[in-house]
Every structure is written in structure tokens, then in C-alpha cells.
Write an enzyme that holds these catalytic residues in place. Structure first.
Site, PDB file in Angstrom:
ATOM      1  N   HIS A 148     -30.759 112.791  91.396  1.00  0.00           N
ATOM      2  CA  HIS A 148     -32.090 112.220  91.153  1.00  0.00           C
ATOM      3  C   HIS A 148     -31.967 110.906  90.390  1.00  0.00           C
ATOM      4  O   HIS A 148     -32.593 109.899  90.757  1.00  0.00           O
ATOM      5  CB  HIS A 148     -32.928 113.227  90.363  1.00  0.00           C
ATOM      6  CG  HIS A 148     -34.254 112.716  89.926  1.00  0.00           C
ATOM      7  ND1 HIS A 148     -35.428 112.995  90.607  1.00  0.00           N
ATOM      8  CD2 HIS A 148     -34.620 111.937  88.868  1.00  0.00           C
ATOM      9  CE1 HIS A 148     -36.434 112.412  89.990  1.00  0.00           C
ATOM     10  NE2 HIS A 148     -35.971 111.764  88.926  1.00  0.00           N
ATOM     11  N   GLU A 149     -31.163 110.892  89.340  1.00  0.00           N
ATOM     12  CA  GLU A 149     -31.026 109.682  88.523  1.00  0.00           C
ATOM     13  C   GLU A 149     -30.316 108.567  89.279  1.00  0.00           C
ATOM     14  O   GLU A 149     -30.698 107.391  89.176  1.00  0.00           O
ATOM     15  CB  GLU A 149     -30.279 110.010  87.226  1.00  0.00           C
ATOM     16  CG  GLU A 149     -30.943 111.061  86.356  1.00  0.00           C
ATOM     17  CD  GLU A 149     -32.390 110.734  86.030  1.00  0.00           C
ATOM     18  OE1 GLU A 149     -32.725 109.539  85.952  1.00  0.00           O
ATOM     19  OE2 GLU A 149     -33.183 111.674  85.860  1.00  0.00           O
ATOM     20  N   HIS A 158     -32.607 106.744  91.492  1.00  0.00           N
ATOM     21  CA  HIS A 158     -33.373 105.703  90.798  1.00  0.00           C
ATOM     22  C   HIS A 158     -32.617 104.376  90.822  1.00  0.00           C
ATOM     23  O   HIS A 158     -33.208 103.310  91.042  1.00  0.00           O
ATOM     24  CB  HIS A 158     -33.627 106.114  89.343  1.00  0.00           C
ATOM     25  CG  HIS A 158     -34.791 107.030  89.154  1.00  0.00           C
ATOM     26  ND1 HIS A 158     -36.055 106.754  89.652  1.00  0.00           N
ATOM     27  CD2 HIS A 158     -34.900 108.222  88.503  1.00  0.00           C
ATOM     28  CE1 HIS A 158     -36.877 107.729  89.323  1.00  0.00           C
ATOM     29  NE2 HIS A 158     -36.203 108.637  88.633  1.00  0.00           N
ATOM     30  N   GLU A 212     -40.711 108.689  91.368  1.00  0.00           N
ATOM     31  CA  GLU A 212     -40.105 109.975  91.016  1.00  0.00           C
ATOM     32  C   GLU A 212     -39.961 110.859  92.255  1.00  0.00           C
ATOM     33  O   GLU A 212     -38.950 111.549  92.430  1.00  0.00           O
ATOM     34  CB  GLU A 212     -40.941 110.684  89.951  1.00  0.00           C
ATOM     35  CG  GLU A 212     -40.887 110.038  88.578  1.00  0.00           C
ATOM     36  CD  GLU A 212     -39.495 110.030  87.985  1.00  0.00           C
ATOM     37  OE1 GLU A 212     -38.738 110.999  88.214  1.00  0.00           O
ATOM     38  OE2 GLU A 212     -39.148 109.047  87.308  1.00  0.00           O
TER      39      GLU A 212
END
EC number: 3.4.24.-
Length: 258
Positions: free
Chosen positions: A146-147, A150, A210
Site C-alpha cells: 500500500h505504501e 503511494h 488511498e
């Protein structure tokens, strides 16, 4: 257990307060200095404040990684210090098609993970000691995915740019607060309205990014159930019941079987 919950709440509160105060102090100081300079030079119109907004955003872009490192107590770890963590980040970065980010650990109990930096080449991924103790390896891999998503989507730059619009509107509004010119007051009111609308748009964009990061985690990690499991653990750990306040965590009690 209740004592540990109190200490955890206190640690979280201190962390948020430290981040808030550091940001307010830094940019408040910068803004005050620029205000004095503008006053000395006889500058004070909407154009000056618009340029001031751009300047503050650019400065934020330059120094925000250092602010995060200081306020979150981040220290970067080598492959020898954290081989499994580095291996996961390296694998996920290769799958995402980006340079391997720097890997850091924040020595705080609050379970969290975050990505920051200026560009993809300058990306940094950090996990807290709390999340390392909470999640298993596959769940941590999903969160790291997930990070890293980003970073892949350049979310740091995107959010910096979109945040510039309401900030500039706010500065323009402030420049007209003490004006006796009717036209200037109208400009100020319009800027204030634009500021609030802009903030709502920024929140919407943030939430959308997100969702994209969640999708990206699945694309490069391929384990949506592990991401869901990690999020469940994070929510449970931060819930009122886990923090020693069961009386505030009964909102969904009716959904549970007797």
C-alpha cells in the site's frame, strides 16, 4: 492492561501534538518573516499573498521529509539490521517498477506505516515498532505494498500540489481582512469560499488516492485478504475496547450474537 492502554493513548497524543506543534511553529515562523519582509517592501496585495502561498508550498515540498523524520523519530535501517523488511520492500518496489525506497523504523508503539519523500527516486517507507509487533509477515507485506503504491502513484507530489490551491486562497483572503475597499472585500469572500471548497476537494482526492493505494497493494502483492486482515488488526488495536474504554466501544454490540 488498562495502564498499558493509558500509556498508549498518551504516546499517541504526544505524537500528534509534536507533529502539529512542529508544523505550526515552522510555517508560522516562515509566514511571520515573509509578512515582515512584505510590509517593509510595501507589499500586501492579493498577488503578493498568492506568491507567498506558492513559496510556502515549495518550501514545504523541500523540507517535509526532514520534518517527518524528526517528528516521527525515524531512523533508517540497513539490510543487515532488518533483512526481511528490506527484502519485502525490494521485492515490492521491483514489482511496482520504481527504485527501492529507503527503509526506516520509527520507535513508537502506535501501529502505523507511511511513505514520504519528494519524488519516486527519493521515496522513503517507514514502519513503526508497533506495527512490526502487531502484524505477521504477509500482512506487513500487504501494508508495505500500500505504501509503495503511494510512491508509485507520486501521491506525495500530487497532494502537495492540490493542497496549494486552498492555501493560496486562504492567503488571498487574509490579505483582504483589514481592507476598506469593497472590491477587495468581495475578492476576500470569494477566496474564503474557494478555500473551504478546495479543502473538501483535497479530502476527496486524498481518500481516492488511498483507494488507489489499496488497489496497488493487491496488484503488486496479490493478497487482498492479507491487507484486509492487517486493516482489521489495526482498527481493533486502536479501538476503544483495546484502549481500555469498553463503554465507548459498544456501538456495534447489537450485531454480535448473544
Amino acid at each position: 492492561m488498562e495502564e498499558k492502554a493509558k500509556m498508549r493513548r498518551l504516546s499517541t497524543w504526544k505524537l500528534k501534538l509534536r507533529m502539529f506543534l512542529a508544523t505550526v511553529l515552522l510555517f508560522g515562523l516562515i509566514y511571520a518573516i515573509l509578512m515582515v519582509v512584505g510590509s517593509i517592501l510595501g507589499l500586501g496585495g492579493p498577488l503578493f499573498y498568492a506568491l507567498l502561498g506558492f513559496g510556502v508550498i515549495f518550501l514545504q515540498y523541500l523540507i517535509s521529509p526532514k520534518i517527518v523524520e524528526l517528528t516521527m523519530n525515524v531512523h533508517y535501517v540497513s539490510e543487515a539490521e532488518a533483512p526481511r523488511l528490506h527484502a519485502m520492500v525490494d521485492e515490492l518496489a521491483r514489482r511496482a517498477g520504481i527504485p527501492k525506497p529507503m527503509v526506516g523504523i520509527a520507535e513508537i508503539a502506535l501501529p502505523n506505516a507511511f511513505a514520504f519523500g519528494r519524488t519516486k527516486a527519493d521515496g522513503r517507507v517507514c514502519v513503526t515498532r508497533g506495527i512490526l509487533n502487531l502484524l505477521d509477515e504477509e500482512e506487513l507485506r500487504a501494508v508495505l505494498g500500500h505504501e509503495i503504491s503511494h510512491i508509485k502513484h507520486s501521491d506525495m507530489i500530487v497532494m502537495t500540489l492540490v493542497s496549494a490551491v486552498p492555501l493560496i486562497c486562504y492567503y488571498i483572503f487574509w490579505s483582504t481582512v483589514f481592507s476598506r475597499d469593497d472590491e477587495a472585500n468581495l475578492v476576500g469572500i470569494a477566496a474564503l469560499i474557494a478555500y473551504f471548497i478546495g479543502q473538501l476537494i483535497v479530502l476527496f482526492i486524498s481518500r481516492t488516492r488511498e483507494y488507489y493505494a489499496d488497489q496497488g497493494s493487491v496488484e503488486i502483492g496479490g493478497q487482498p485478504h492479507k491487507l484486509a486482515s492487517a486493516l482489521y488488526k489495526l482498527v481493533l488495536r486502536l479501538s476503544p475496547v483495546q484502549q481500555g474504554r469498553p463503554e465507548t466501544g459498544r456501538g456495534c454490540q447489537g450485531l454480535l450474537p448473544e
